[in-house]
Design a protein around this motif. Sequence first.
Motif, PDB file in Angstrom:
ATOM      1  N   GLU A  98       0.864  -1.180   0.000  1.00 53.80           N
ATOM      2  CA  GLU A  98       0.000   0.000   0.000  1.00 53.80           C
ATOM      3  C   GLU A  98       0.900   1.229   0.000  1.00 53.80           C
ATOM      4  O   GLU A  98       1.742   1.390   0.879  1.00 53.80           O
ATOM      5  N   LYS A 140       1.723   5.469  -0.323  1.00 58.33           N
ATOM      6  CA  LYS A 140       1.237   6.667   0.351  1.00 58.33           C
ATOM      7  C   LYS A 140       0.181   7.401  -0.465  1.00 58.33           C
ATOM      8  O   LYS A 140      -0.551   8.221   0.084  1.00 58.33           O
ATOM      9  N   PHE A 197      17.666   0.274   0.745  1.00 58.01           N
ATOM     10  CA  PHE A 197      16.726   1.365   1.008  1.00 58.01           C
ATOM     11  C   PHE A 197      15.294   0.851   1.095  1.00 58.01           C
ATOM     12  O   PHE A 197      14.366   1.623   1.237  1.00 58.01           O
ATOM     13  N   LEU A 198      15.140  -0.480   0.966  1.00 57.63           N
ATOM     14  CA  LEU A 198      13.819  -1.096   0.940  1.00 57.63           C
ATOM     15  C   LEU A 198      13.029  -0.672  -0.289  1.00 57.63           C
ATOM     16  O   LEU A 198      11.798  -0.671  -0.272  1.00 57.63           O
ATOM     17  N   GLY A 233      11.298   2.854  -2.028  1.00 57.58           N
ATOM     18  CA  GLY A 233      10.953   2.483  -0.665  1.00 57.58           C
ATOM     19  C   GLY A 233      10.217   3.564   0.093  1.00 57.58           C
ATOM     20  O   GLY A 233       9.334   3.281   0.901  1.00 57.58           O
ATOM     21  N   SER A 234      10.558   4.822  -0.188  1.00 58.94           N
ATOM     22  CA  SER A 234      10.001   5.923   0.599  1.00 58.94           C
ATOM     23  C   SER A 234       8.527   6.167   0.338  1.00 58.94           C
ATOM     24  O   SER A 234       7.876   6.872   1.108  1.00 58.94           O
ATOM     25  N   VAL A 241       6.277   3.755   0.201  1.00 58.08           N
ATOM     26  CA  VAL A 241       5.494   2.664   0.764  1.00 58.08           C
ATOM     27  C   VAL A 241       4.922   3.094   2.112  1.00 58.08           C
ATOM     28  O   VAL A 241       5.640   3.665   2.938  1.00 58.08           O
ATOM     29  N   ARG A 242       3.624   2.824   2.330  1.00 59.75           N
ATOM     30  CA  ARG A 242       3.056   3.041   3.652  1.00 59.75           C
ATOM     31  C   ARG A 242       3.053   1.713   4.422  1.00 59.75           C
ATOM     32  O   ARG A 242       3.575   1.605   5.521  1.00 59.75           O
ATOM     33  N   TYR A 243       2.424   0.674   3.796  1.00 67.28           N
ATOM     34  CA  TYR A 243       2.391  -0.648   4.426  1.00 67.28           C
ATOM     35  C   TYR A 243       2.795  -1.717   3.422  1.00 67.28           C
ATOM     36  O   TYR A 243       2.708  -1.525   2.222  1.00 67.28           O
ATOM     37  N   HIS A 266      -1.794  11.113   9.211  1.00 64.14           N
ATOM     38  CA  HIS A 266      -3.046  11.116   8.442  1.00 64.14           C
ATOM     39  C   HIS A 266      -4.171  10.389   9.166  1.00 64.14           C
ATOM     40  O   HIS A 266      -4.962   9.663   8.557  1.00 64.14           O
ATOM     41  N   ARG A 310      -9.965  -2.029   9.291  1.00 62.43           N
ATOM     42  CA  ARG A 310      -9.726  -3.290   8.612  1.00 62.43           C
ATOM     43  C   ARG A 310      -8.693  -4.103   9.372  1.00 62.43           C
ATOM     44  O   ARG A 310      -7.919  -3.575  10.151  1.00 62.43           O
ATOM     45  N   LEU A 318       1.696  -7.398   8.942  1.00 61.38           N
ATOM     46  CA  LEU A 318       1.875  -6.104   8.299  1.00 61.38           C
ATOM     47  C   LEU A 318       3.250  -5.518   8.564  1.00 61.38           C
ATOM     48  O   LEU A 318       3.745  -5.539   9.691  1.00 61.38           O
ATOM     49  N   PHE A 319       3.881  -4.988   7.500  1.00 63.12           N
ATOM     50  CA  PHE A 319       5.079  -4.173   7.650  1.00 63.12           C
ATOM     51  C   PHE A 319       4.646  -2.714   7.582  1.00 63.12           C
ATOM     52  O   PHE A 319       3.892  -2.334   6.688  1.00 63.12           O
ATOM     53  N   VAL A 320       5.108  -1.912   8.536  1.00 67.39           N
ATOM     54  CA  VAL A 320       4.792  -0.483   8.551  1.00 67.39           C
ATOM     55  C   VAL A 320       6.076   0.295   8.363  1.00 67.39           C
ATOM     56  O   VAL A 320       7.053   0.070   9.094  1.00 67.39           O
ATOM     57  N   ARG A 321       6.095   1.221   7.405  1.00 66.39           N
ATOM     58  CA  ARG A 321       7.300   2.018   7.183  1.00 66.39           C
ATOM     59  C   ARG A 321       7.400   3.098   8.251  1.00 66.39           C
ATOM     60  O   ARG A 321       6.434   3.783   8.563  1.00 66.39           O
ATOM     61  N   ASP A 323       8.576   6.083   8.504  1.00 62.22           N
ATOM     62  CA  ASP A 323       8.389   7.523   8.338  1.00 62.22           C
ATOM     63  C   ASP A 323       6.939   7.950   8.534  1.00 62.22           C
ATOM     64  O   ASP A 323       6.657   9.137   8.609  1.00 62.22           O
ATOM     65  N   GLY A 324       6.017   6.972   8.653  1.00 59.45           N
ATOM     66  CA  GLY A 324       4.633   7.337   8.917  1.00 59.45           C
ATOM     67  C   GLY A 324       4.254   7.264  10.380  1.00 59.45           C
ATOM     68  O   GLY A 324       3.135   7.619  10.768  1.00 59.45           O
TER      69      GLY A 324
END
Lengths: 94, 105
Positions: A18, A20, A35-36, A64-65, A67-69, B38, B83, B88-91, B93-94
Amino acid sequence: MLFFSFFKSLAGKTVVVELKNDLSICGTLHSVDQFLNIKLADITVTNPEKHPHMLSVKNAFIRGSVVRYMQLPADDVDTQLLQDACRKEAQAIK
Amino acid sequence: MSEQPGAGDVVTAASIVEQPLDLIRLSLEERVYVKLRHEREIRGRLHAYDQHLNMILSDVEETHTQVDVDEETYEELYRTSRRNIPMLFVRGDGVILVSPPVRAT
């Protein structure tokens, strides 16, 4: 480098990324870098294609930057191994 | 800083809390509450994290809160959507904050 190694171990598995911009992309994880950034193969847009259709796109490189999930297959994740590696990494950073 | 195990030495390097990141280490394998950017929140079991606050969580419930404002009345309508995601992978920076789950009072 923990997650870099972790994603290398997931190569070949199906994931849902998912972004951004709210786009969800399902594909096979082909490769990852430090950097994923990821490369996905045979992608489909999962959510009702109200989001940018990429019908003709088969493979994708995703920075990579953005990507949220990433939704991962639960059966392919060894949580015990992850936790142990995480503890080691936490000590190494000190 | 390294700990040399000696006779009768009970304190291990893993149990010393020095940096804020060490507080997160205490929550490994526990359920946590993560506030994201967000107006998103996540509750799940924490399995891994790094210094960027990238994380892997399992049995995740994501809550996304949105506000609709009525054009005429300027009335604010808050909607939440939820949901569930098994792994889950969470980045990082969020991520805004990580905490043990809020207890209902």
